[in-house]
Design an enzyme around this catalytic site. Structure first.
Site, PDB file in Angstrom:
ATOM      1  N   ALA A  32      49.809  -8.956  35.330  1.00 21.62           N
ATOM      2  CA  ALA A  32      50.295  -9.897  34.305  1.00 21.62           C
ATOM      3  C   ALA A  32      51.468 -10.700  34.883  1.00 21.62           C
ATOM      4  O   ALA A  32      52.531 -10.823  34.273  1.00 21.62           O
ATOM      5  CB  ALA A  32      50.703  -9.165  33.018  1.00 21.62           C
ATOM      6  N   LEU A  33      51.240 -11.223  36.074  1.00 16.91           N
ATOM      7  CA  LEU A  33      52.330 -11.838  36.840  1.00 16.91           C
ATOM      8  C   LEU A  33      52.831 -13.118  36.182  1.00 16.91           C
ATOM      9  O   LEU A  33      52.050 -13.923  35.682  1.00 16.91           O
ATOM     10  CB  LEU A  33      51.854 -12.162  38.265  1.00 16.91           C
ATOM     11  CG  LEU A  33      51.325 -10.983  39.085  1.00 16.91           C
ATOM     12  CD1 LEU A  33      51.021 -11.450  40.513  1.00 16.91           C
ATOM     13  CD2 LEU A  33      52.292  -9.805  39.105  1.00 16.91           C
ATOM     14  N   HIS A  34      54.144 -13.272  36.189  1.00 20.99           N
ATOM     15  CA  HIS A  34      54.762 -14.514  35.718  1.00 20.99           C
ATOM     16  C   HIS A  34      55.707 -15.019  36.796  1.00 20.99           C
ATOM     17  O   HIS A  34      55.779 -14.437  37.896  1.00 20.99           O
ATOM     18  CB  HIS A  34      55.476 -14.300  34.373  1.00 20.99           C
ATOM     19  CG  HIS A  34      56.401 -13.124  34.360  1.00 20.99           C
ATOM     20  ND1 HIS A  34      57.499 -13.041  35.174  1.00 20.99           N
ATOM     21  CD2 HIS A  34      56.366 -11.963  33.650  1.00 20.99           C
ATOM     22  CE1 HIS A  34      58.121 -11.900  34.958  1.00 20.99           C
ATOM     23  NE2 HIS A  34      57.452 -11.205  34.051  1.00 20.99           N
ATOM     24  N   HIS A  37      57.814 -12.534  38.743  1.00 15.73           N
ATOM     25  CA  HIS A  37      57.144 -11.826  39.849  1.00 15.73           C
ATOM     26  C   HIS A  37      56.956 -12.769  41.040  1.00 15.73           C
ATOM     27  O   HIS A  37      57.144 -12.362  42.196  1.00 15.73           O
ATOM     28  CB  HIS A  37      55.757 -11.332  39.420  1.00 15.73           C
ATOM     29  CG  HIS A  37      55.765 -10.354  38.291  1.00 15.73           C
ATOM     30  ND1 HIS A  37      55.357 -10.671  37.024  1.00 15.73           N
ATOM     31  CD2 HIS A  37      56.136  -9.044  38.256  1.00 15.73           C
ATOM     32  CE1 HIS A  37      55.462  -9.602  36.244  1.00 15.73           C
ATOM     33  NE2 HIS A  37      55.940  -8.600  36.958  1.00 15.73           N
ATOM     34  N   GLN A  61      53.645   6.010  33.056  1.00 16.40           N
ATOM     35  CA  GLN A  61      54.942   5.517  32.588  1.00 16.40           C
ATOM     36  C   GLN A  61      54.880   5.002  31.161  1.00 16.40           C
ATOM     37  O   GLN A  61      55.856   4.469  30.652  1.00 16.40           O
ATOM     38  CB  GLN A  61      55.526   4.481  33.545  1.00 16.40           C
ATOM     39  CG  GLN A  61      54.798   3.154  33.626  1.00 16.40           C
ATOM     40  CD  GLN A  61      55.332   2.289  34.760  1.00 16.40           C
ATOM     41  OE1 GLN A  61      55.031   2.499  35.925  1.00 16.40           O
ATOM     42  NE2 GLN A  61      56.146   1.301  34.429  1.00 16.40           N
ATOM     43  N   GLY A 146      62.924  -6.485  40.688  1.00 22.96           N
ATOM     44  CA  GLY A 146      63.676  -7.439  39.882  1.00 22.96           C
ATOM     45  C   GLY A 146      64.853  -6.765  39.184  1.00 22.96           C
ATOM     46  O   GLY A 146      64.740  -5.629  38.710  1.00 22.96           O
ATOM     47  N   GLN A 147      65.958  -7.490  39.105  1.00 26.06           N
ATOM     48  CA  GLN A 147      67.123  -6.967  38.381  1.00 26.06           C
ATOM     49  C   GLN A 147      66.853  -6.851  36.874  1.00 26.06           C
ATOM     50  O   GLN A 147      67.541  -6.133  36.163  1.00 26.06           O
ATOM     51  CB  GLN A 147      68.325  -7.877  38.608  1.00 26.06           C
ATOM     52  CG  GLN A 147      69.572  -7.321  37.943  1.00 26.06           C
ATOM     53  CD  GLN A 147      70.718  -8.281  37.987  1.00 26.06           C
ATOM     54  OE1 GLN A 147      71.183  -8.602  39.063  1.00 26.06           O
ATOM     55  NE2 GLN A 147      71.160  -8.743  36.828  1.00 26.06           N
ATOM     56  N   ASP A 149      64.734  -5.223  35.313  1.00 28.62           N
ATOM     57  CA  ASP A 149      64.653  -3.791  34.987  1.00 28.62           C
ATOM     58  C   ASP A 149      65.737  -3.070  35.781  1.00 28.62           C
ATOM     59  O   ASP A 149      65.461  -2.341  36.741  1.00 28.62           O
ATOM     60  CB  ASP A 149      63.267  -3.245  35.331  1.00 28.62           C
ATOM     61  CG  ASP A 149      62.191  -3.863  34.456  1.00 28.62           C
ATOM     62  OD1 ASP A 149      62.258  -3.705  33.233  1.00 28.62           O
ATOM     63  OD2 ASP A 149      61.305  -4.544  34.999  1.00 28.62           O
TER      64      ASP A 149
HETATM   65  O1  PAF Z   1      58.327  -2.754  37.056  1.00 24.25           O
HETATM   66  C1  PAF Z   1      57.109  -2.491  37.019  1.00 24.25           C
HETATM   67  O2  PAF Z   1      56.249  -3.370  36.885  1.00 24.25           O
HETATM   68  C2  PAF Z   1      56.664  -1.043  37.141  1.00 24.25           C
HETATM   69  O3  PAF Z   1      57.553  -0.196  36.523  1.00 24.25           O
HETATM   70  C3  PAF Z   1      56.409  -0.625  38.593  1.00 24.25           C
HETATM   71  C4  PAF Z   1      57.681  -0.657  39.420  1.00 24.25           C
HETATM   72  C5  PAF Z   1      55.377  -1.530  39.244  1.00 24.25           C
HETATM   73  C6  PAF Z   1      55.879   0.805  38.627  1.00 24.25           C
HETATM   74  O4  PAF Z   1      54.671   0.932  37.958  1.00 24.25           O
END
Ligand code: PAF
Length: 286
Positions: A32-34, A37, A61, A146-147, A149
Site C-alpha cells: 500500500a505504498l505512498h 514509502h 503484528q 520512516g520516522q 513510526d
Molecule cells: O512499518 C511497517 O510497514 C511494518 O511495521 C514493517 C516494518 C514492514 C514490519 O512488518
C-alpha cells in the site's frame, strides 16, 4: 526489477550483489505504498547500489481487533512505485514465511509495552520478529525506516544494536501533505470532515515544537501549548500526546526539564481510524 518469494532466493541475490562490490539497501513495507514509502526507497537508492523492497502484510503484528484481512493490498501499483524509485529486487514472501510449527519471537522487553505497545499488545513483538526475519533474509548493508513510526524505529534500533545485525539503520523524515497531515496508509479511511479535523494533530505538534525551539524546556509547558491546539479541534479520542526519551523510552512529561533530545509522540482516533504522528526535539537519529 526482479521479484522473489523465498528467503533463500533473496539472500542469494543479495550475496551476489555484495560479492560484486555493491552495497545493498533495504526498505521493509507492508505494501500500500505512498509517497512516504517512495521517499524511503529513493533515499535507500542514494545511499546504496542495489535496493530491495519487501512487501509482506505481517499477520503477527495485527491484534485481534485489527483487521488483517482488510489491510489494503495494492500489488500492481506498488510494483510501479518500486520501479520508479529504482528498486532492483522485490521480496514478497507468502504465508510460508511462517512455516508450520513456527514459534520463535524476537522481543524488546518493557519497550514493547509502552504507548503504542500498551494500546496494541503484541504488536511490537510481531514487528521486531518479522523485521529480524527480513534482515536475515535480505542481509542488507543499510536499512531505511520512516520516522513516522518513531517507536517502531526506536525498538528496531535497539534490536539492531543488541543483536549486532551489522547494518546501518537510517531513519528518514516523515513526509506530509501540503496541509501538514503525515502520510499514512490509514489516511484513506478518513472521511472528508475527519481528515480536516485530523490536521489538529500536526498543528499541535508544531505548536509544541515551536515552544521548544523558542527555548522552553519545561515539559508541561511544551505539552500544554500542543494540547490546547488539539483541544481547539478535538479528536474523538487522544490516546497520548507526550514526550519520550529516545534512549530509555521513558515518558518525560513530569521531569524537571527537557534538556536532552526527546521525541514528541501523538496518537488520536477519528471514528475507527487511529493516526500517529511525532516530531524530534534535537538530534535523535544518528
Ligand atoms: O512499518 C511497517 O510497514 C511494518 O511495521 C514493517 C516494518 C514492514 C514490519 O512488518
Amino acid at each position: 526489477m526482479e521479484i522473489f518469494s523465498t528467503s533463500s532466493e533473496i539472500r542469494n541475490w543479495s550475496r551476489t550483489s555484495r560479492l560484486a562490490g555493491r552495497r545493498v539497501g533495504f526498505v521493509p513495507t507492508m505494501g500500500a505504498l505512498h509517497e512516504g514509502h517512495a521517499s524511503l526507497l529513493r533515499l535507500a537508492a542514494e545511499l546504496t547500489d542495489d535496493v530491495v523492497l519487501s512487501i509482506f502484510v505481517n499477520p503477527t503484528q495485527f491484534g485481534p481487533n485489527e483487521d488483517f484481512n482488510k489491510y489494503p493490498r495494492t500489488w500492481e501499483a506498488d510494483l510501479e512505485t518500486a520501479r520508479q524509485a529504482g528498486v532492483k529486487a522485490v521480496f514478497a514472501p507468502g504465508a510460508e514465511f511462517y512455516p508450520k510449527g513456527y514459534r520463535t519471537q524476537v522481543t524488546v522487553p518493557e519497550w514493547k509495552s509502552v504507548l503504542e505497545g500498551e494500546i496494541r499488545p503484541g504488536h511490537f513483538d510481531g514487528v521486531t520478529s518479522v523485521v529480524a526475519k527480513l534482515f536475515l533474509s535480505v542481509e542488507p548493508d543499510v536499512a531505511v525506516f520512516g520516522q513516522k513510526d518513531a517507536q517502531q524505529a526506536l525498538l528496531i534500533r535497539r534490536m539492531v544494536r543488541d543483536l549486532d545485525f551489522g547494518l546501518r539503520l537510517v531513519v528518514a523524515p516523515t513526509i506530509r501533505e501540503d496541509d501538514g497531515l503525515a502520510l499514512s496508509s490509514r489516511n484513506r479511511y478518513l472521511s472528508e470532515s475527519d481528515r480536516h479535523r485530523a490536521l489538529a494533530i500536526s498543528r499541535a505538534i508544531r505548536a509544541s515544537v515551536s515552544a521548544w525551539e523558542s527555548g522552553e524546556r519545561d515539559p508541561r509547558r511544551i505539552l500544554s501549548v500542543g494540547k490546547d491546539e488539539l483541544a481547539a479541534n478535538p479528536p474523538d479520542v487522544v490516546d497520548y500526546f507526550t514526550l519520550l526519551d529516545p534512549d530509555s523510552l521513558e515518558v518525560l512529561d513530569t521531569t524537571e526539564s527537557v534538556d536532552k533530545p526527546a521525541i514528541l509522540v501523538a496518537a488520536a482516533r477519528y471514528g475507527a481510524t487511529r493516526l500517529i504522528d511525532n516530531a524530534v526535539l534535537g538530534t535523535v537519529w544518528d
